[in-house]
Design an enzyme around this catalytic site. Structure first.
Site: not given
Length: 377
Positions: A69, A134
């Site tokens: 991400d 994250e």
């Protein structure tokens, strides 16, 4: 120069995986890993895509850890090129995630493919722990994967996180630890009223300011040879209705500690509460534990990483614990040695994020050399 790393990085960057989306990044990685003998185990928890991949069934276990991400792009008009159309300009690869951390993911994959081709019967196991959570709330990502692994007693010996650790040139800094992070959400209660009649109200701002001043000026600890002193920072503060003639009924304050191993979260909480109580505040507070401090000292992982960087680049690396938190904080409590090694971090989370093209090949070479030092003895 071999462009395998750059081409894979471009493929990953082209996928708009704004947290918690993955947009097929892990499938791309999984297909490459499966082709060289990895067992792929997708782990999807609610809106988060995770992957645990492993080649080998014995110890020691070397794990590449990272995230697919990325943070939002920000103002598109400020980008020189579209953020999800990877473009090379003056030997820099531009695009969201180029440095944080799709360049690292590409380097990991290429390093692994090269290593396995040369050493198909390597010692131990190679693993990948990859998440799409994250940059977000980190609830359904690495923590959930770790819980799953711990429940079946599957351990990592070493974990190398691909966060952009470098400062001026690739490999000049590795992160061998991180400070702990503790957030407090404080509400100071008062009584709303008219500013012309303060005796009929109770101004929570006036009451809170002395306590907040004391907290901001407090010396929490001295740090140590590995960590700077603990830092207290007020991040958000809000009170009032927006009108000039209304005393607010409450004040909300969000603050954060980045703390060293010289103090515990519990000790910080006790000290904050004692200060608030000493000022006679009517308050409510809740705490968010973002991660414990951790430190990886001298040992096989740090030694191998130092040697690899020296052999590939010709200079020494500097182990540091400065900067923000990473998912390494969730891996370290399992007992694994944890390090972070990745690209230069000058443009991460900014518009026009970019990474030096040559650095990606250097990074892949460092990763491959680390694998050789740990799994070919």
């Amino acid at each position: 120069m071999n462009n395998d790393v750059v081409e894979l990085a471009k493929d990953l960057i082209s996928r708009p995986s704004v947290t918690p989306l993955d947009e097929g990044c892990q499938t791309l990685m999984a297909n490459r890993l499966a082709a060289v003998g990895f067992n792929i185990e997708p782990m999807v928890f609610e809106d988060t895509t995770n992957m645990w991949a492993r080649r080998g069934n014995c110890d020691p276990v070397f794990c590449f850890a990272g995230h697919t991400d990325v943070v939002p792009t920000g103002d598109l008009n400020r980008w020189h090129t579209p953020p999800f159309e990877p473009t090379i300009i003056d030997n820099y690869l531009h695009g969201r995630g180029a440095a944080d951390m799709k360049g690292s993911l590409a380097a990991m994959i290429i390093a692994t493919e090269r290593f396995v081709a040369k050493h198909p019967d390597h010692n131990g196991s190679i693993a990948y722990l990859i998440t799409s959570d994250e940059e977000g709330p980190f609830i359904n990502g690495t923590t959930r994967v770790i819980d799953t692994l711990e429940a079946r007693n599957e351990k990592m010996t070493w974990a190398l996180v691909g966060e952009p650790s470098s400062t001026h040139k690739l490999g000049d800094v590795v992160k061998n630890g991180r400070r702990g992070s503790l957030t407090g959400n404080l509400t100071v209660n008062g009584i709303q009223g008219h500013v012309a009649y303060p005796h009929l109200a109770d101004n929570p701002i006036h009451k809170a300011v002395p306590a907040l001043t004391e907290l901001a000026q407090m010396h929490w600890d001295n740090g140590n040879e590995f960590f700077p002193p603990t830092s207290f920072q007020i991040a958000n503060i809000n009170g009032g209705t927006g009108a000039s003639n209304v005393i607010p009924g409450e004040l909300t304050v969000m603050f954060n500690f980045r703390y060293s191993t010289e103090v515990t979260a519990e000790e910080l909480i006790l000290r904050v509460v004692s200060i608030l109580d000493a000022h006679g505040l009517d308050y409510d507070i809740n705490w968010i534990f973002n991660g414990l401090p951790f430190l990886t000292g001298d040992g096989p992982l740090l030694d191998a990483t130092r040697e690899a960087i020296r052999e590939v680049t010709g200079y020494e690396t500097d182990p540091q614990t400065s900067g923000g938190t990473s998912d390494g904080r969730f891996i370290a409590p399992t007992g694994a040695q944890v390090l972070e090694l990745g690209p230069v971090n000058a443009t991460i989370h900014k518009v026009n994020e970019c990474v030096n093209v040559a650095d990606l090949e250097i990074l892949a070479n460092c990763y491959e050399r680390i694998l050789e030092k740990l799994l070919c003895k």
